[in-house]
Design a protein around this motif. Structure first.
Motif, PDB file in Angstrom:
ATOM      1  N   THR A 148       4.930  36.721  53.621  1.00  0.00           N
ATOM      2  CA  THR A 148       4.456  37.203  52.671  1.00  0.00           C
ATOM      3  C   THR A 148       5.162  38.354  52.080  1.00  0.00           C
ATOM      4  OG1 THR A 148       2.115  37.045  53.668  1.00  0.00           O
ATOM      5  CG2 THR A 148       2.243  39.051  52.579  1.00  0.00           C
ATOM      6  N   ARG A 151       7.540  36.982  49.243  1.00  0.00           N
ATOM      7  CA  ARG A 151       6.738  36.836  47.955  1.00  0.00           C
ATOM      8  C   ARG A 151       6.578  37.972  47.553  1.00  0.00           C
ATOM      9  NH1 ARG A 151       0.303  34.574  48.078  1.00  0.00           N
ATOM     10  NH2 ARG A 151       0.020  34.595  45.927  1.00  0.00           N
ATOM     11  N   THR A 152       6.198  39.239  48.283  1.00  0.00           N
ATOM     12  CA  THR A 152       5.995  40.464  47.697  1.00  0.00           C
ATOM     13  C   THR A 152       7.256  41.106  47.276  1.00  0.00           C
ATOM     14  OG1 THR A 152       4.328  40.846  49.530  1.00  0.00           O
ATOM     15  CG2 THR A 152       5.094  42.894  48.215  1.00  0.00           C
ATOM     16  N   ALA A 155       7.816  39.485  43.722  1.00  0.00           N
ATOM     17  CA  ALA A 155       6.833  40.166  42.924  1.00  0.00           C
ATOM     18  C   ALA A 155       7.203  41.367  42.456  1.00  0.00           C
ATOM     19  CB  ALA A 155       5.362  40.218  43.414  1.00  0.00           C
ATOM     20  N   ALA A 156       7.909  42.209  43.421  1.00  0.00           N
ATOM     21  CA  ALA A 156       8.222  43.760  43.128  1.00  0.00           C
ATOM     22  C   ALA A 156       9.420  44.084  42.438  1.00  0.00           C
ATOM     23  CB  ALA A 156       8.143  44.583  44.196  1.00  0.00           C
ATOM     24  N   GLY A 269       4.698  46.297  51.480  1.00  0.00           N
ATOM     25  CA  GLY A 269       4.218  46.041  50.196  1.00  0.00           C
ATOM     26  C   GLY A 269       4.086  47.291  49.662  1.00  0.00           C
TER      27      GLY A 269
END
Ligand code: SAM
Length: 287
Positions: A148, A151-152, A155-156, A269
């Motif tokens: 996770t 993936r985060t 994305a950031a 996140g």
């Protein structure tokens, strides 16, 4: 990887072979990738899903074996990646549903899976520039959390993820699944605590420790125009003093309610999107 015919000693690179038997030695090798020992020995890992495999090949990851269930795949797309696999010296195997189910240990497996070579970036090659954000994870234990976070981070717009000390294997099937393909987009570094602390002392990036006893609110830090490394603690123990004392800032996310702390992936996140808030904007959705 062995010849799928298992008859000769020299592998026939690029051979497309139909396999239905679980006792085939190539399938046994691939199934063994569920074990860390075998992944370490071969330096390979398994990824599942057509889109993910296409993305990985396009991002330059070395594919060793492409495995697909003919009945469930669009011929055109599979032919394209089969051709790419062969061009890069890999094997292409057409297998039965039973074999796919056994390899993936899932009742409804993806129709396309592949074996890729692992790739790690040495810490010595990392020199973060202004506006780059790196995540450093101290002894992360949970494969789902790590996937996770990767993936985060993707994305950031983070630049990569550093794994410090004894961590879960980033190439385990569970972690790779949880990354949803971002494993192929995020540089990964493996390092020790000592090596990391020496590197961060010399590097000049702002080291921000995420800590339950942090003295500053994570929103009050000036992240602009500087390289930032966000250092996150282990799920059970948090950050040890040896690492916390090396941080330029120790940041805390204010909490209310009864929870002692946030889950590691959630805290990462929250920290990450705040650190990159000034760099993130909604894209134009007009066609
Ligand atoms: N018992 C652990 C401790 O004392 O730190 C809890 C660890 S927590 C599950 C995992 C990591 O997430 C922490 O080490 C920290 O880096 C981050 N974290 C979780 N909640 C946080 C918060 N409210 N503020 C800052 N960091 C937090």
């Amino acid at each position: 990887m062995r010849d799928p015919n298992a008859s000769g000693s020299t592998p026939r690179v690029g051979l497309v072979k139909e396999i239905t038997s679980l006792s085939n030695p190539v399938i046994k090798d691939i199934r063994a990738l569920s074990m860390k020992k075998h992944r370490d020995e071969t330096g390979t890992f398994l990824a599942e899903g057509l889109k993910l495999v296409i993305d990985a090949i396009e991002l330059g990851w070395n594919i060793q074996t492409l495995i697909y269930a003919k009945a469930r795949t669009s011929t055109e797309q599979v032919e394209r990646i089969a051709a790419l696999t062969v061009a890069r010296g890999g094997l292409v195997l057409e297998v039965s549903e039973k074999v796919l189910t056994a390899i993936t240990r899932r009742d409804n497996p993806q129709a396309v899976i592949a074996v890729f070579e692992q790739k790690l970036t040495p810490l010595s090659e990392i020199a973060p520039k202004a506006d780059e954000t790196w995540i450093a994870l101290d002894r992360v234990r949970d494969p789902g959390n790590l996937g996770t976070i990767i993936r985060t981070a993707d994305a950031a717009g983070a630049s990569g993820v550093m794994l410090i000390g004894e961590t879960v294997d980033p190439f385990s099937t569970e972690t790779v699944r949880a990354t949803m393909g971002s494993i192929f987009a995020m540089p990964l570094v493996r390092t020790s605590e000592v090596e990391f602390l020496n590197w961060s002392a010399k590097d000049g990036a702002l080291l921000v420790g995420s800590h339950l006893k942090g003295s500053v609110d994570y929103r009050s830090i000036d992240y602009k125009d500087r390289a930032v490394v966000l250092l996150m603690g282990n799920e059970q123990a948090g950050l040890p003093d040896s690492m916390a004392s090396a941080c330029g800032k120790l940041a805390r996310i204010p909490q209310t309610g009864r929870a002692d702390s946030l889950n590691l992936a959630i805290a990462t996140g929250v920290m990450l999107f705040e650190a990159r808030r000034h760099l993130l904007a909604l894209g134009d959705l007009t066609p």
